[in-house]
Design an enzyme around this catalytic site. Structure first.
Site, PDB file in Angstrom:
ATOM      1  N   ASN A 141      -7.743   2.853   9.596  1.00 39.29           N
ATOM      2  CA  ASN A 141      -6.249   2.731  10.183  1.00 39.29           C
ATOM      3  C   ASN A 141      -6.520   3.101  11.801  1.00 39.29           C
ATOM      4  OD1 ASN A 141      -5.306   2.959   7.673  1.00 39.29           O
ATOM      5  ND2 ASN A 141      -4.696   5.263   7.772  1.00 39.29           N
ATOM      6  N   TYR A 146      -4.509   2.692  15.726  1.00 39.40           N
ATOM      7  CA  TYR A 146      -3.013   2.535  16.460  1.00 39.40           C
ATOM      8  C   TYR A 146      -3.396   2.240  18.097  1.00 39.40           C
ATOM      9  CZ  TYR A 146      -0.729   3.788  12.298  1.00 39.40           C
ATOM     10  OH  TYR A 146      -0.164   3.821  10.916  1.00 39.40           O
ATOM     11  N   GLU A 165      -4.019   0.416   7.989  1.00 42.15           N
ATOM     12  CA  GLU A 165      -2.749   0.623   9.044  1.00 42.15           C
ATOM     13  C   GLU A 165      -2.919   0.253  10.286  1.00 42.15           C
ATOM     14  OE1 GLU A 165      -1.511   4.914   8.953  1.00 42.15           O
ATOM     15  OE2 GLU A 165      -1.760   5.116   6.823  1.00 42.15           O
ATOM     16  N   ARG A 196       0.832  -1.198  -0.026  1.00 45.09           N
ATOM     17  CA  ARG A 196       0.048   0.016   0.080  1.00 45.09           C
ATOM     18  C   ARG A 196       0.773   1.240  -0.099  1.00 45.09           C
ATOM     19  NH1 ARG A 196      -2.272   3.427   4.494  1.00 45.09           N
ATOM     20  NH2 ARG A 196      -4.250   4.358   3.681  1.00 45.09           N
ATOM     21  N   HIS A 253      -2.888  11.143   0.046  1.00 45.13           N
ATOM     22  CA  HIS A 253      -2.359  10.735   1.397  1.00 45.13           C
ATOM     23  C   HIS A 253      -1.842  12.016   1.673  1.00 45.13           C
ATOM     24  CE1 HIS A 253      -0.972   7.468   4.358  1.00 45.13           C
ATOM     25  NE2 HIS A 253      -0.623   8.795   4.910  1.00 45.13           N
ATOM     26  N   GLU A 290      -7.471   8.683   5.725  1.00 45.68           N
ATOM     27  CA  GLU A 290      -7.717   9.522   6.795  1.00 45.68           C
ATOM     28  C   GLU A 290      -8.656  10.809   6.554  1.00 45.68           C
ATOM     29  OE1 GLU A 290      -4.534   9.169   9.866  1.00 45.68           O
ATOM     30  OE2 GLU A 290      -4.575   7.321   9.829  1.00 45.68           O
TER      31      GLU A 290
HETATM   32  C1  NOJ Z   1      -1.640   7.498   9.879  1.00 43.96           C
HETATM   33  C2  NOJ Z   1      -0.865   8.130   8.636  1.00 43.96           C
HETATM   34  O1  NOJ Z   1      -1.613   7.563   7.419  1.00 43.96           O
HETATM   35  C3  NOJ Z   1       0.482   7.819   8.600  1.00 43.96           C
HETATM   36  O2  NOJ Z   1       0.935   8.684   7.235  1.00 43.96           O
HETATM   37  C4  NOJ Z   1       1.265   7.986   9.794  1.00 43.96           C
HETATM   38  O3  NOJ Z   1       2.580   7.910   9.559  1.00 43.96           O
HETATM   39  C5  NOJ Z   1       0.470   6.983  10.870  1.00 43.96           C
HETATM   40  N1  NOJ Z   1      -0.534   7.277  10.924  1.00 43.96           N
HETATM   41  C6  NOJ Z   1       1.533   7.007  12.186  1.00 43.96           C
HETATM   42  O4  NOJ Z   1       1.113   8.223  12.856  1.00 43.96           O
END
Ligand code: NOJ
Length: 531
Positions: free
Chosen positions: A333, A335, A406, A101, A146, A192
């Site tokens: 995405n 985290y 992600e 990706r 992006h 995002e």
């Molecule tokens: C989401 C973003 O799409 C990516 O560009 C970024 O590096 C990561 N989050 C980590 O922060």
């Protein structure tokens, strides 16, 4: 004798119950599950003005306001993937993944933003990457946007706040379909949207780094959704013969209730609707349009604040229909997680003459100090969150096809990145749990291929599976422990606990296993009791 047979039968029923309970649970990812690895153009390419590339809003921001970047750095060279792309395709191949990706830099293709001038060198660059990936049987998954908008469109139009951008973006996407669509079969329109709008226009966190909360963000979201829908329909009509898929990727920090009371559950729901629902409700819900809670709250607050109309624009019925069902897969995405509660101050408009996304949502977000820290202040490790979030999507949108586009963790560097290995194992286990709950997850794309430019954090946070020596002339890449483990995960379709004998209930796995065991014991006891 009959008694004995009865006993026997009940034990047998117990055993069958236990076995089916255990075996209906996936312990590895299905064969057709796709693993991938991701990057984005501004973060890795460098070559910021090479061979006719135009200036992007990130070039502009980092050059004109370097003090706004933690280490005053920029992406002028970064990993120099513009020159090192062959090596990078090799890295992707080494990992054995199905998908790479990456994103296309709009100003590398159209230096001024408009399709009247196409930069041939930019087309060649991406053609080379795409062809090399296909030669290795790796599927290119291309993100059309992006975050690196051509600066000319920011200066000339006001970027995403001007509805003109809808057509200009569609023209850009059309060029990509024409140039690469014969070989690229997986597209995402936007990476995002919440970051593109709230973090760039409402807060000065992302380029173009405006700090005008609560107003342009909703114009941006409105135009972005229309642009997405326009490009989706164009692809399905004009480029039908290319037979590809096209989706969109949202982002969320998974909300959990601070306390288990009604208010905090309401905060969870509102948080989901403001982050995911803002963009995905218009596309995925049966009724379309923005989430009801957003429409009502922003209208009411705008009124209290003295605006003549809601700061959230309205769609016409025609637009609502046009935007519905315009995504072949739900990209997400994620985290980390939040603990959320309703903001008590919420009902005091006098205090909030200046509107903001946060105030519109009316939710306070914190994190649990006991969750493991990472290399980024905003990211703490909480694996159960991804399962919770995937189940919310399943229930809210009738179980769509989902790709985790992600997921990953940062540190401050080093090859022995045990914490990253632990993170992947525990988040993947949580995804497996979500799939056992019935979630339709088809793929997982780890972030990121290599250490790169982490936006406002510059080079201070590392997300890579490959270490990059930024001081060396060729930006040498070296696999970290996580690259080796991820390779094994991809190959076996199983998480690799051998590296982590000490990981226990942090993953949520142990608790799941314990629950299964408890159910098994209860079933068996019940079988005996029945007798
Ligand atoms: C989401 C973003 O799409 C990516 O560009 C970024 O590096 C990561 N989050 C980590 O922060």
């Amino acid at each position: 004798m009959t008694n004995l047979l009865g006993y026997f039968l009940r034990i047998l029923i117990g055993i069958v119950g236990i076995t089916s309970l255990v075996t209906c649970q996936l312990s590895s990812f299905p064969e057709d599950f796709k693993f991938g690895i991701g990057t984005s153009s501004y973060q890795i390419e460098g070559g910021w003005n090479a061979d006719g590339k135009g200036e992007s809003i990130w070039d502009h921001l980092t050059h004109t306001r370097p003090e706004s970047i933690v280490d005053q750095s920029n992406g002028d060279v970064t990993t120099d993937s513009y020159k090192n792309w062959k090596r990078d395709v090799e890295l992707v191949r080494e990992l054995g993944v199905d998908i790479y990706r990456f994103s296309i830099s709009w100003p590398r293709i159209l230096p001024n933003g408009y399709k009247n001038h196409i930069n041939k060198a930019g087309i060649d660059y991406y053609n080379n990457i795409i062809n090399a990936l296909l030669a290795y049987n790796i599927t290119p998954m291309v993100t059309i946007y992006h975050w690196d908008l051509p600066q000319k469109l920011q200066d000339g139009l006001g970027g995403w706040t001007n509805s003109e951008i809808v057509d200009v973006y569609a023209d850009y996407a059309e060029v990509l379909f024409e140039q690469f669509g014969d070989r690229v079969k997986m597209w995402t329109t936007f990476n995002e949207p919440w970051h593109i709008c709230e973090q760039a226009y409402g807060q000065h966190y992302m380029a173009p780094s405006f700090d005008i909360p609560g107003i342009p963000i909703y114009l941006c979201g409105h135009n972005l959704l229309k642009a997405h829908a326009k490009v989706y329909h164009m692809y399905k009509l004009k480029f039908k013969h290319q037979k590809g898929t096209i989706g969109i990727t949202a982002d969320i920090t998974t909300p959990h209730p601070l306390k288990h009371n009604e208010h905090d559950y309401e905060a969870v729901e509102r948080n989901f609707q403001f982050y995911i629902g803002w963009f995905m409700h218009p596309i995925y819900s049966k009724i379309g349009n923005y989430p009801k809670v957003m429409i009502e709250r922003i209208k009411e607050l705008s009124h209290q604040q003295g605006f003549s109309k809601s700061r959230l624009p309205s769609f016409t019925d025609h637009e609502i229909k046009l935007i519905q069902n315009t995504s072949d897969f739900f990209g997400i995405n994620t985290y980390t997680s939040f603990l959320v509660t309703l903001n008590d101050d919420d009902k005091n408009p006098a205090k909030h003459r200046v509107p903001s996304f946060q105030h519109d949502m009316g939710v306070i977000e914190t994190q649990d100090e006991s969750w493991d820290k990472s290399g980024s202040p905003w990211l703490r490790v909480h694996p159960p969150g991804i399962r919770h979030m995937l189940n919310w999507i399943r229930k809210e949108y009738d179980n769509p096809v989902v790709y985790v586009t992600e997921n990953g963790v940062s540190d401050k560097g080093g090859l022995n990145d045990v914490k990253r290995v632990e993170y992947f194992n525990s988040y993947l286990t949580s995804i497996l749990n979500a799939m056992n709950d019935g979630c339709n997850v088809r793929g997982y794309i780890a972030w990121s291929l290599m250490d790169s430019y982490e936006w406002k954090a510059g080079y201070t946070e590392k997300f890579g599976l490959y270490h990059v020596d930024f001081k060396s002339p060729d930006k040498t890449r070296t696999p970290k422990m996580s690259a080796k483990v991820y390779k094994n995960i991809v190959k076996t379709h199983k998480v690799d606990w051998n590296y982590m004998p000490y990981v226990d209930d942090k993953s949520g796995t142990t608790s799941t296993k314990l629950s299964i065991l408890l159910i098994c014991i209860l079933v068996t006891l019940n079988a005996f009791k029945l007798s």
